[in-house]
Design an enzyme around this catalytic site. Sequence first.
Site, short mmCIF file in Angstrom:
data_model
loop_
_atom_site.label_atom_id
_atom_site.label_comp_id
_atom_site.label_asym_id
_atom_site.label_seq_id
_atom_site.Cartn_x
_atom_site.Cartn_y
_atom_site.Cartn_z
N ARG A 1 11.93 -5.28 4.84
CA ARG A 1 11.68 -3.77 5.20
C ARG A 1 12.24 -3.64 6.44
NH1 ARG A 1 5.59 -1.54 5.38
NH2 ARG A 1 5.79 -2.93 7.20
N ARG B 1 -10.33 0.96 8.07
CA ARG B 1 -9.86 -0.51 8.51
C ARG B 1 -10.92 -1.25 8.90
NH1 ARG B 1 -3.92 0.42 8.61
NH2 ARG B 1 -2.98 -1.64 9.00
N ARG C 1 -1.37 -8.88 13.22
CA ARG C 1 -1.84 -7.92 12.18
C ARG C 1 -2.72 -8.64 11.02
NH1 ARG C 1 3.63 -5.24 11.02
NH2 ARG C 1 2.58 -4.15 9.20
N LYS D 1 0.99 -1.18 -0.09
CA LYS D 1 0.03 -0.04 -0.06
C LYS D 1 0.93 1.42 0.14
CE LYS D 1 -2.24 -1.00 4.05
NZ LYS D 1 -1.39 -2.51 4.30
N ARG E 1 10.49 -1.01 12.29
CA ARG E 1 8.95 -0.76 13.21
C ARG E 1 8.91 -1.75 14.28
NH1 ARG E 1 4.46 0.28 8.60
NH2 ARG E 1 3.50 -1.03 9.91
P1 AP5 Z 1 4.89 -1.42 1.91
O1 AP5 Z 1 4.51 -0.83 0.58
O2 AP5 Z 1 5.32 -0.96 2.82
O3 AP5 Z 1 3.41 -2.17 2.42
P2 AP5 Z 1 2.02 -1.88 3.01
O4 AP5 Z 1 1.12 -2.66 2.61
O5 AP5 Z 1 2.11 -0.43 3.15
O6 AP5 Z 1 2.62 -2.40 4.59
P3 AP5 Z 1 2.48 -2.01 6.09
O7 AP5 Z 1 2.92 -2.78 6.99
O8 AP5 Z 1 2.80 -0.52 6.31
O9 AP5 Z 1 0.88 -1.96 6.16
P4 AP5 Z 1 0.06 -1.98 7.65
O10 AP5 Z 1 -1.33 -1.93 7.00
O11 AP5 Z 1 0.38 -3.30 8.46
O12 AP5 Z 1 0.55 -0.63 8.39
P5 AP5 Z 1 0.10 0.67 8.79
O13 AP5 Z 1 1.08 1.59 8.78
O14 AP5 Z 1 -1.11 1.11 7.95
O15 AP5 Z 1 5.59 -2.66 1.34
C1 AP5 Z 1 6.33 -3.78 2.29
C2 AP5 Z 1 7.66 -4.12 1.87
O16 AP5 Z 1 7.16 -4.89 0.58
C3 AP5 Z 1 8.42 -3.16 1.66
O17 AP5 Z 1 9.90 -3.54 1.73
C4 AP5 Z 1 8.31 -3.01 -0.04
O18 AP5 Z 1 9.47 -2.65 -0.81
C5 AP5 Z 1 7.90 -4.53 -0.51
N1 AP5 Z 1 7.21 -4.68 -1.52
C6 AP5 Z 1 5.99 -3.85 -1.62
N2 AP5 Z 1 5.38 -4.13 -2.85
C7 AP5 Z 1 6.12 -5.14 -3.42
C8 AP5 Z 1 6.06 -5.89 -4.52
N3 AP5 Z 1 4.93 -5.74 -5.57
N4 AP5 Z 1 6.68 -7.09 -4.64
C9 AP5 Z 1 7.88 -7.18 -3.90
N5 AP5 Z 1 8.27 -6.40 -2.88
C10 AP5 Z 1 7.19 -5.36 -2.67
O19 AP5 Z 1 -0.48 0.45 10.08
C11 AP5 Z 1 0.44 -0.05 11.24
C12 AP5 Z 1 -0.54 -0.04 12.58
O20 AP5 Z 1 -1.09 1.29 12.86
C13 AP5 Z 1 -1.80 -0.87 12.76
O21 AP5 Z 1 -1.26 -2.14 12.81
C14 AP5 Z 1 -2.57 -0.01 13.54
O22 AP5 Z 1 -2.21 -0.45 15.00
C15 AP5 Z 1 -2.46 1.13 13.30
N6 AP5 Z 1 -3.39 1.77 12.57
C16 AP5 Z 1 -2.98 2.30 11.24
N7 AP5 Z 1 -4.16 2.72 10.53
C17 AP5 Z 1 -5.17 2.55 11.32
C18 AP5 Z 1 -6.67 2.73 11.39
N8 AP5 Z 1 -7.17 3.16 10.06
N9 AP5 Z 1 -7.35 2.19 12.33
C19 AP5 Z 1 -6.61 1.50 13.32
N10 AP5 Z 1 -5.60 1.37 13.48
C20 AP5 Z 1 -4.68 1.70 12.65
#
Ligand code: AP5
Length: 197
Positions: A127, A88, A147, A13, A136
């Site tokens: 990552r 979410r 997660r 994402k 992280r």
């Molecule tokens: P990356 O692009 O970073 O993936 P991502 O989907 O953004 O993963 P996240 O881990 O950041 O998502 P998340 O939803 O768990 O975290 P968030 O910060 O939203 O890619 C990951 C890796 O893969 C990278 O190394 C990249 O280079 C590689 N990659 C990408 N695409 C690729 C491809 N096609 N091929 C190969 N490699 C690839 O949330 C964190 C926490 O915050 C949550 O757990 C929760 O506690 C809280 N939170 C956030 N939003 C909310 C909400 N709306 N409500 C409640 N709690 C929330």
Amino acid sequence: MRLILLGPPGAGKGTQAERLVERHEIVQLSTGDMLRAAVAAGTEIGLKAKAIMDRGELVPDDVVVGIVADRIEKSDAQKGFILDGFPRTVRQAEALDAMLTQKGLKLDAAVELRVDESILLARIEKRAGETPGGPRADDNAEALKKRLAVYREQTAPLADYFRSKGLLRTVDGMAPVDRVTEEIDRALGVGNEAAGG
Ligand code: AP5
């Protein structure tokens, strides 16, 4: 353009949101990044959110909805935005609907990045090894398991929610990064001109 990116942790994402920002001159609104900034700054929200995030659970809906409501009011979001990690839960999706309706705005699409869960640990570990300043707190096998469970239970149902509104576009998130970007453009009906050639 107003978009949502849906997908489990590590689906890509954030990676794709950064590209969409450049190509469509819209802002990326990542609730994860905003919450991590609040944790780093030691704000009241950050202090509440830290332990929840470290465990891989969701921060309460009202906290996150409040953050997004404030953020989409800012001037840089007026041309459009891409929501990365929000909504979410169905409650968050309904709150977003209400916010946009009140402003007379509509979403263009919710793009779901579909991936096999089996590759996500490798992506997260990669990552974790590359993050400047250290990984992280939730980028480890134990928190990822939580997660993913939370995603399946609370977030995956949003695909049906957006499908029922005619907004869901599903893209293969297993393909190489550039290919995923192309597929997203295709799903959005955007031509090559957005990519600058
Ligand atoms: P990356 O692009 O970073 O993936 P991502 O989907 O953004 O993963 P996240 O881990 O950041 O998502 P998340 O939803 O768990 O975290 P968030 O910060 O939203 O890619 C990951 C890796 O893969 C990278 O190394 C990249 O280079 C590689 N990659 C990408 N695409 C690729 C491809 N096609 N091929 C190969 N490699 C690839 O949330 C964190 C926490 O915050 C949550 O757990 C929760 O506690 C809280 N939170 C956030 N939003 C909310 C909400 N709306 N409500 C409640 N709690 C929330």
